[in-house]
Structure formats: C-alpha cells, structure tokens
Scaffold this motif. Structure first.
Motif, short mmCIF file in Angstrom:
data_model
loop_
_atom_site.label_atom_id
_atom_site.label_comp_id
_atom_site.label_asym_id
_atom_site.label_seq_id
_atom_site.Cartn_x
_atom_site.Cartn_y
_atom_site.Cartn_z
N UNK A 117 34.55 62.10 57.16
CA UNK A 117 35.24 63.14 57.92
C UNK A 117 34.29 64.33 58.14
N UNK A 118 34.71 65.25 59.02
CA UNK A 118 33.89 66.44 59.27
C UNK A 118 33.61 67.24 58.01
N UNK A 119 34.65 67.45 57.21
CA UNK A 119 34.49 68.22 55.98
C UNK A 119 33.55 67.52 55.00
N UNK A 120 33.67 66.19 54.95
CA UNK A 120 32.77 65.44 54.06
C UNK A 120 31.33 65.51 54.56
N UNK A 178 39.91 72.79 56.31
CA UNK A 178 38.64 72.22 55.87
C UNK A 178 37.55 73.28 55.88
N UNK A 179 37.56 74.11 56.91
CA UNK A 179 36.60 75.19 57.02
C UNK A 179 36.70 76.14 55.82
N UNK A 180 37.94 76.43 55.42
CA UNK A 180 38.15 77.30 54.28
C UNK A 180 37.55 76.69 53.00
N UNK A 181 37.76 75.39 52.82
CA UNK A 181 37.19 74.71 51.65
C UNK A 181 35.67 74.80 51.64
#
Ligand SMILES: Nc1ncnc2c1ncn2[C@@H]1O[C@H](COP(=O)(O)OP(=O)(O)O)[C@@H](O)[C@H]1O
Ligand SMILES: [Mg+2]
Length: 228
Positions: free
Chosen positions: A143-146, A176-179
């Motif tokens: 995924x993007x976040x990964x 996800x951006x926040x993470x």
C-alpha cells in the motif's frame, strides 16, 4: 548544523532565467524539526535540493555541518548525501523491481557495507517500521503507507543526521499520512534533524518551527506551540 547565506538559485529555461530562490538566509540546528511551507512554485523543492546537497546554489553559500558545499566535488557531494542525509519523497522513489528489503539495502551497497551486515540492518529497520512480514514484497505489492515506510527505512539505512522529506504525505490518505508523520516525528525525538517540505497547513503545524516561502524568499520563520 546547516546554514544558508544569501542563497539564490536560478534556472535557465527556454523562457529565460527563473529565480527559484532569491536570497535565502536560514540556519537549522542539530536535532530541530522544521516544516518548510509555501504555495506551489514558491521554491520549496529547490530549497530541499540545496539543503540535501542534490544541487548547489547559483549564488550565496551553504555550509553543511561545518563544510562549505560550494567547494565540494560531485563525488564529495554524493558521499555527504549517501552517508549523512536520508531522503523521503512524495512518490516514494522506490525501485520497482527490487523487494522492500533490497530497496532498504541499496544505500548501504553504495556505502560499501558488507552483505550480511546490510541485510541484518535492513531487516531490523523494516521490523521497526512494522514491515517485517513484507521484506520480500515488491513495491507494487504494498500500500502507499507501506511504501512510504519502506522509503523511510531506506532513508535511515546509513544512520543519517538529517532527514529531508518533500511532501511525504502528499500521495497518502489523511489517516495514513498522519501515521507517517508520527513516525517521522518519533525519529526526530530520537535525535535526527527533520526537515519536512509541505504545502499542507495541518502537516506544518506538527513541527515546532515553521518557515514560510513565497516567490523564493523566506517570508516568516516562527517557533510554534505544537498542535496535532
Ligand atoms: N529544473 C527546473 N528548470 C526550470 N525551472 C524550474 C526547475 N525547477 C523548478 N523550477 C521553477 O522554479 C520555481 C520553484 O519551483 P519549486 O522549487 O519546484 O517550487 P515548489 O516545490 O515550492 O512547488 C518554479 O517557478 C518552477 O517552475
Ligand atoms: Mg515541490
């Protein structure tokens, strides 16, 4: 740690010269967390390229950890980038045909770290990023976040003193951006200097210091109470 004095950057395009930076004075200390903000075209990426020794000023001087960058050869600049600076980009810049593990290993290959040590460090970093079970995946299988966490692991590979992130949340959904931002902020608390380039006010508010650019100039530089 980093000091720019009277830095100009001029690009020479078909339509004539473009002054992307017009006399930037900026000092960033070891361990700081700075957000660089400004609208599109204000010079943020150009400034990041100079801070990251990817490019040199057209005029003025940049001193990185005591060393004036204008006196350095291409090889010296490349060595500084590889060993002292970790880069994180909006679109991750992972190599598509390499697994997550091999992407994280790459900066250590360039730095001459032996195979066994770099594999161990890459695995440890992926584990730290919560990706231990994704080491053999290709970027397209993440995924993007990964992907961004793989990119952060890669940025940390050579234990940089500085992380430069250009719109690191720009391609991610807001949760996800926040993470990803929390992750970067936690690295800063462990001591790494963090510079985040963003046009997103909410992202900027996470940083204790916010520098605003407009038309290639610093228009404000403020310490702020941290929000979230
Ligand atoms: N390689 C380049 N060649 C010519 N002009 C450029 C180049 N890179 C950036 N610029 C110009 O410099 C200005 C600042 O760009 P940039 O640093 O990318 O701003 P930002 O990241 O804030 O959007 C813009 O006017 C842009 O069009
Ligand atoms: Mg930009």
């Amino acid at each position: 740690m980093m000091a720019l004095r009277g830095v100009w950057k001029t690009y020479h395009g078909p339509a004539g010269p473009v002054h992307a930076l017009r006399g930037i004075d900026l000092t960033i200390g070891q361990g700081e967390f700075v957000a660089i903000m400004g609208p599109s075209g204000s010079g943020k990426s150009t400034l990041m390229h100079i801070l990251g020794c990817l490019d040199v000023p057209s005029r003025g001087e940049y001193v990185f950890r005591g060393r004036p960058v204008h006196g350095m050869s291409h090889a010296e600049l490349a060595a500084v980038r590889n060993r002292e600076i970790g880069f994180v980009f909006q679109n991750f810049h992972l190599l598509p045909r390499l697994s997550a593990l091999r992407n994280v290993e790459l900066p250590m290959v360039y730095a001459g770290v032996d195979r066994r040590s770099r594999r161990a460090r890459a695995l440890a970093l992926l584990k730290e990023m919560g990706l231990a079970d994704r080491a053999d995946h290709l970027p397209s299988e993440l995924s993007g976040g990964q992907r961004q966490r793989v990119a952060i692991a890669r940025a940390l590979a050579n234990r940089p003193s500085l992380i430069l992130a250009d719109e690191p949340t720009g391609a991610l959904d807001s949760a996800t951006g926040r993470d990803v931002l929390q992750l970067l902020a936690s690295l800063n608390r462990e001591g790494v200097t963090l510079v985040i380039i963003t046009h997103d006010e909410q992202v900027g508010r996470m940083a204790p210091r916010m520098v605003r650019l407009l038309d290639g100039r610093v228009v404000s530089d403020e310490r702020q109470v941290q929000g979230g």
